[in-house]
Design a protein around this motif. Structure first.
Motif, mmCIF file in Angstrom:
data_model
loop_
_atom_site.group_PDB
_atom_site.id
_atom_site.type_symbol
_atom_site.label_atom_id
_atom_site.label_comp_id
_atom_site.label_asym_id
_atom_site.label_seq_id
_atom_site.Cartn_x
_atom_site.Cartn_y
_atom_site.Cartn_z
ATOM 1 N N LEU A 234 0.738 -1.197 0.007
ATOM 2 C CA LEU A 234 0.211 -0.182 -0.013
ATOM 3 C C LEU A 234 0.860 1.283 -0.003
ATOM 4 C CD1 LEU A 234 -2.876 1.252 0.189
ATOM 5 C CD2 LEU A 234 -2.715 1.150 2.655
ATOM 6 N N ILE A 235 1.757 1.290 1.048
ATOM 7 C CA ILE A 235 2.455 2.446 1.028
ATOM 8 C C ILE A 235 3.659 2.570 -0.069
ATOM 9 C CG2 ILE A 235 2.636 2.641 3.465
ATOM 10 C CD1 ILE A 235 5.404 1.630 3.700
ATOM 11 N N PHE A 236 3.869 1.334 -0.869
ATOM 12 C CA PHE A 236 4.907 1.483 -1.884
ATOM 13 C C PHE A 236 4.243 2.003 -3.086
ATOM 14 C CE2 PHE A 236 8.316 -1.343 -4.093
ATOM 15 C CZ PHE A 236 9.233 -0.415 -4.437
ATOM 16 N N PHE A 237 2.838 1.809 -3.269
ATOM 17 C CA PHE A 237 2.223 2.238 -4.383
ATOM 18 C C PHE A 237 2.180 3.605 -4.621
ATOM 19 C CE2 PHE A 237 -1.826 3.400 -6.443
ATOM 20 C CZ PHE A 237 -1.788 2.818 -7.772
ATOM 21 N N ILE A 325 10.389 -1.304 -14.257
ATOM 22 C CA ILE A 325 8.915 -1.688 -14.631
ATOM 23 C C ILE A 325 7.970 -0.888 -13.770
ATOM 24 C CG2 ILE A 325 8.389 -3.444 -13.177
ATOM 25 C CD1 ILE A 325 7.148 -3.237 -16.834
ATOM 26 N N LEU A 326 8.194 -0.545 -12.456
ATOM 27 C CA LEU A 326 7.484 0.304 -11.553
ATOM 28 C C LEU A 326 7.391 1.624 -12.005
ATOM 29 C CD1 LEU A 326 8.963 -0.609 -7.946
ATOM 30 C CD2 LEU A 326 6.743 -1.356 -8.983
ATOM 31 N N PHE A 327 8.261 2.249 -12.864
ATOM 32 C CA PHE A 327 8.234 3.726 -13.221
ATOM 33 C C PHE A 327 8.077 3.721 -14.820
ATOM 34 C CE2 PHE A 327 10.374 3.740 -8.995
ATOM 35 C CZ PHE A 327 9.892 4.636 -8.339
ATOM 36 N N GLY A 328 8.386 2.513 -15.232
ATOM 37 C CA GLY A 328 8.408 2.753 -16.751
ATOM 38 C C GLY A 328 6.958 2.304 -17.336
ATOM 39 N N ALA A 329 6.266 1.489 -16.754
ATOM 40 C CA ALA A 329 4.818 1.319 -17.245
ATOM 41 C C ALA A 329 3.739 2.435 -17.025
ATOM 42 C CB ALA A 329 4.461 0.069 -16.467
ATOM 43 N N PRO A 330 3.749 3.211 -16.211
ATOM 44 C CA PRO A 330 4.398 2.826 -14.681
ATOM 45 C C PRO A 330 3.160 2.017 -14.101
ATOM 46 C CG PRO A 330 3.248 5.267 -14.698
ATOM 47 C CD PRO A 330 3.049 4.371 -16.325
ATOM 48 N N ILE A 331 3.818 1.553 -12.707
ATOM 49 C CA ILE A 331 3.081 0.843 -12.038
ATOM 50 C C ILE A 331 2.601 1.702 -10.801
ATOM 51 C CG2 ILE A 331 2.481 -1.192 -10.041
ATOM 52 C CD1 ILE A 331 4.312 -2.621 -12.108
ATOM 53 N N ILE A 332 3.428 2.607 -10.207
ATOM 54 C CA ILE A 332 3.266 3.291 -9.126
ATOM 55 C C ILE A 332 2.635 4.603 -9.334
ATOM 56 C CG2 ILE A 332 4.642 5.010 -7.422
ATOM 57 C CD1 ILE A 332 5.381 2.118 -6.943
ATOM 58 N N ASN A 334 -0.229 4.499 -10.480
ATOM 59 C CA ASN A 334 -1.265 4.169 -11.813
ATOM 60 C C ASN A 334 -2.503 3.706 -11.095
ATOM 61 O OD1 ASN A 334 -2.252 3.398 -13.869
ATOM 62 N ND2 ASN A 334 -0.516 2.864 -14.959
ATOM 63 N N PRO A 335 -3.736 4.092 -11.023
ATOM 64 C CA PRO A 335 -4.803 3.700 -10.368
ATOM 65 C C PRO A 335 -5.431 2.243 -11.187
ATOM 66 C CG PRO A 335 -5.204 5.815 -10.850
ATOM 67 C CD PRO A 335 -3.827 5.510 -11.628
ATOM 68 N N ILE A 336 -4.975 1.942 -12.503
ATOM 69 C CA ILE A 336 -5.222 0.779 -13.085
ATOM 70 C C ILE A 336 -4.457 -0.378 -12.455
ATOM 71 C CG2 ILE A 336 -4.994 -0.533 -15.380
ATOM 72 C CD1 ILE A 336 -5.520 2.182 -16.911
ATOM 73 N N PHE A 337 -3.503 -0.206 -11.873
ATOM 74 C CA PHE A 337 -2.527 -1.357 -11.193
ATOM 75 C C PHE A 337 -2.817 -1.431 -9.629
ATOM 76 C CE2 PHE A 337 0.293 -1.240 -15.124
ATOM 77 C CZ PHE A 337 -0.111 -2.681 -15.581
ATOM 78 N N PHE A 338 -3.570 -0.415 -9.093
ATOM 79 C CA PHE A 338 -3.859 -0.525 -7.787
ATOM 80 C C PHE A 338 -4.221 -1.832 -7.045
ATOM 81 C CE2 PHE A 338 -6.255 0.016 -3.946
ATOM 82 C CZ PHE A 338 -5.295 0.760 -2.917
ATOM 83 N N ILE A 339 -5.158 -2.472 -7.656
ATOM 84 C CA ILE A 339 -5.717 -3.915 -7.210
ATOM 85 C C ILE A 339 -4.728 -4.920 -7.472
ATOM 86 C CG2 ILE A 339 -7.379 -5.406 -7.477
ATOM 87 C CD1 ILE A 339 -9.561 -3.192 -8.020
ATOM 88 N N PRO A 340 -4.153 -5.287 -8.386
ATOM 89 C CA PRO A 340 -3.151 -6.469 -8.708
ATOM 90 C C PRO A 340 -1.809 -5.932 -7.919
ATOM 91 C CG PRO A 340 -3.299 -4.839 -10.590
ATOM 92 C CD PRO A 340 -4.484 -4.393 -9.881
ATOM 93 N N PHE A 341 -1.489 -4.718 -7.832
ATOM 94 C CA PHE A 341 -0.206 -4.450 -7.132
ATOM 95 C C PHE A 341 -0.350 -4.612 -5.643
ATOM 96 C CE2 PHE A 341 3.242 -1.423 -5.536
ATOM 97 C CZ PHE A 341 4.369 -2.106 -6.070
ATOM 98 N N VAL A 342 -1.209 -3.899 -5.255
ATOM 99 C CA VAL A 342 -1.274 -3.885 -3.534
ATOM 100 C C VAL A 342 -1.998 -5.083 -3.021
ATOM 101 C CG1 VAL A 342 -2.513 -2.672 -1.654
ATOM 102 C CG2 VAL A 342 -1.564 -1.363 -3.764
ATOM 103 N N PHE A 343 -2.968 -5.677 -3.671
ATOM 104 C CA PHE A 343 -3.928 -6.783 -3.114
ATOM 105 C C PHE A 343 -3.009 -8.024 -3.732
ATOM 106 C CE2 PHE A 343 -6.938 -3.489 -2.612
ATOM 107 C CZ PHE A 343 -7.479 -3.749 -1.278
ATOM 108 N N GLY A 344 -3.045 -8.091 -5.018
ATOM 109 C CA GLY A 344 -2.292 -9.359 -5.683
ATOM 110 C C GLY A 344 -1.151 -9.433 -5.153
#
Length: 441
Positions: A234-237, A325-332, A334-344
Motif C-alpha cells: 500500500l505505501i509502496f504504491f 517496470i515500476l516507473f516505466g509502465a508505470p505501476i506506481i 497508476n490507478p489501473i494497477f492498484f488492485i493487482p499490485f497492492v492486493f495481488g
C-alpha cells in the motif's frame, strides 16, 4: 475517488512514513540490521555443513572430514549468530553516535559494557554463559544502544566532561573527556541490572522475551505476514519504500533465523517461517508486487512502447530489481494497477509462507545473497519445492496483472494509432507541398 484517496495518503501517511524513516533511532536500527547480513550469511553457511554426513551418509571421505573437524566448523556459527545481539548493539551505537556527532569509539565502548551489564551470566564454576549474547539478546541490544548513546549525548551536552589543556593530542583528550560519561552510563546500567534481578528474578533479555512474545510470535502466523505485506504494498504504491518497516520486523526476522539454525543443529523441529531470506525470495520475487507479471505482459504486448519497456525490465527483474517496470509502465501511482499490485502482490507474495506453515515447504535455515530468482528461493531451505512454488507465483502474477494491463495497452495502442495517423497526414501534406513547388518551378 482514487484521486481523493491519493490526496489523503499523501497528506497523512507520507509525512508519517518519512518521519519514521528519518527518525535517528529507527534509522540506526534499520542500518544495523543491514550491517548484520555478512554475519547471517556466515553463520547460515557454516550451520549447514554439519548436516552433510546426514545427506551423504557416513563412512565417505567428505563426511569423515566434516565429523573430524566439527569443532572448528561450528566456531563460525557460534561467533556470528551466537554473538549477533552484541554485534547489533555495537552497530546501532556506531550509526546513532555518528548521527548525534558524538565520539564514536567512546559510544561503542560505553554501549558494549552496558550491554554486558544487562546480559552477562555465570555458571557455578564462574564461566561466562553466552546465551544472552545471541538472538535472545538482540532486543536488549537495541534498548541498551539507544539508552547508552543518549546518556552519553546528555553528558556531552551538559559539559559533564574533563577538559584537557590545549596541546594535548585529540585521542588523549577524548579518552579523558569520556571518564565522567563512563561513570554515569555504567552506574546507570549497574542499577538497572540490580532492579531487574530484584523485581523479576532475571535479566532484561528474559523480561523482553516475555513482553514481546505476542508480537514476535505473531510473525509466525502467515495471516499476520499477509497483513504486513499488504501494508508494504500500500505505501509502496504511493512511492514510500517498504524499508520503513525494517526497524520493526528486521530484528524479528534475524531472531527467527538464528533460532531455526540452533534448532537444526540440535536436531529439533524448525518453527519459524519469517526471515529476511524468505521475505526477499518470496515476497520480493522479481521485486515487491511480483511485477514479473507486468514484464511478461509487456513482452507479449502489441504496443511497441510496452515491448521496449518489457525488454529493458526483464533482466533486472530476474535479480529482484523492478524499478524499471515500476516507473516505466508505470505501476506506481497508476490507478489501473492498484488492485493487482497492492492486493495481488501481497497475496501472491505471501503464498509460500502459507505453504511453509502447513508443511508443504521446508522452513528456512539460510539467508542467501541476491543470486537471482529460483536459486535464491531454493537456497533459503535447500528445498526443490520452492522452485515449484515460485513458478506458481510467476503464473499467478501474469494472470492477475493481465486483465489490468490490457486496459493500459488498449489506451496506449489508441495513442500510437492516433500518432501514426497524424504522421501520415503530415507526410501527405508534405508531399502535396513538394508537388506544388515542382509545378511552380
Amino acid at each position: 475517488m482514487f484521486e481523493k484517496f491519493e490526496r489523503i495518503m499523501n497528506k497523512y501517511l507520507t509525512p508519517v512514513a518519512n518521519k519514521i524513516d528519518s527518525q535517528p533511532h529507527l534509522n540506526s536500527v534499520k542500518r544495523a540490521m543491514v550491517a548484520m547480513i555478512p554475519f547471517l550469511l556466515l553463520g547460515s553457511f557454516f550451520a549447514i555443513i554439519p548436516a552433510i554426513p546426514g545427506m551423504l551418509g557416513k563412512g565417505n571421505a567428505i563426511s569423515n572430514w566434516v565429523e573430524a573437524n566439527s569443532e572448528i566448523l561450528n566456531l563460525p556459527v557460534t561467533l556470528s549468530l551466537g554473538f549477533i545481539g552484541l554485534y547489533v548493539t555495537i552497530a546501532i551505537a556506531y550509526f546513532l553516535a555518528e548521527k548525534r556527532k558524538l565520539y564514536v569509539p567512546g559510544a561503542i565502548l560505553l554501549t558494549s559494557i552496558s550491554f554486558l551489564l544487562l546480559t552477562i551470566q555465570f555458571d557455578k564454576n564462574g564461566l561466562v554463559i553466552i546465551k544472552n549474547f545471541g538472538t535472545k539478546g538482540m532486543f536488549t541490544g537495541i534498548f541498551v544502544a539507544i539508552i547508552a548513546v543518549e546518556l552519553y549525548r546528555f553528558c556531552t551536552n551538559k559539559k559533564l566532561t574533563i577538559k584537557m589543556p590545549e596541546g594535548v593530542p585529540d585521542f588523549v583528550s577524548s579518552s579523558f573527556e569520556l571518564i565522567p560519561s563512563t561513570l554515569i552510563v555504567v552506574g546507570t546500567f549497574i542499577i538497572l541490572r540490580m532492579v531487574f534481578l530484584k523485581t523479576t528474578g532475571g535479566l532484561l533479555p528474559d523480561l523482553l522475551t516475555r513482553m514481546l512474545s505476542p508480537l514476535v510470535g505473531s510473525m509466525d502466523n502467515p495471516y499476520a505476514i499477509l497483513f504486513l505485506h499488504f501494508m508494504k504494498m500500500l505505501i509502496f504504491f504511493f512511492g514510500i519504500h517498504p524499508s520503513v518497516f525494517g526497524p520493526i520486523v528486521g530484528p524479528i526476522a534475524v531472531k527467527f533465523l538464528g533460532e531455526n539454525i540452533e534448532a537444526m543443529k540440535a536436531g529439533q523441529p524448525l518453527t519459524h517461517i519469517f526471515t529476511n531470506g524468505t521475505s526477499s525470495a518470496f515476497f520480493g520475487f522479481t521485486g515487491a508486487g511480483i511485477t514479473i507479471g507486468v514484464v511478461i505482459c509487456c513482452l507479449l504486448s502489441k504496443s511497441k512502447r510496452y515491448r521496449k519497456i518489457g525488454q529493458i525490465s526483464l533482466f533486472p527483474s530476474l535479480f529482484g530489481i523492478n524499478e524499471p517496470i515500476l516507473f516505466g509502465a508505470p505501476i506506481i501511482l497508476n490507478p489501473i494497477f492498484f488492485i493487482p499490485f497492492v492486493f495481488g502482490g501481497a497475496i501472491v507474495g505471501t503464498l509460500p509462507f502459507f505453504l511453509m506453515k502447513y508443511g508443504f515447504l521446508s522452513k528456512p535455515i539460510f539467508d542467501p545473497p541476491y543470486v537471482g530468482v529460483f536459486l535464491e528461493g531454493f537456497l533459503t531451505n535447500f528445498d526443490y519445492r520452492n522452485i515449484i512454488a515460485q513458478v506458481i507465483q510467476l503464473i499467478l502474477a501474469v494472470a492477475m496483472y493481465y486483465p489490468f494491463f490490457k486496459i493500459l495497452e488498449k489506451q496506449e495502442l489508441r495513442k500510437e494509432n492516433e500518432k501514426q495517423k497524424s504522421n501520415e497526414i503530415f507526410s501527405k501534406e508534405d508531399e502535396d507541398i513538394l508537388d506544388d513547388l515542382d509545378l511552380d518551378f
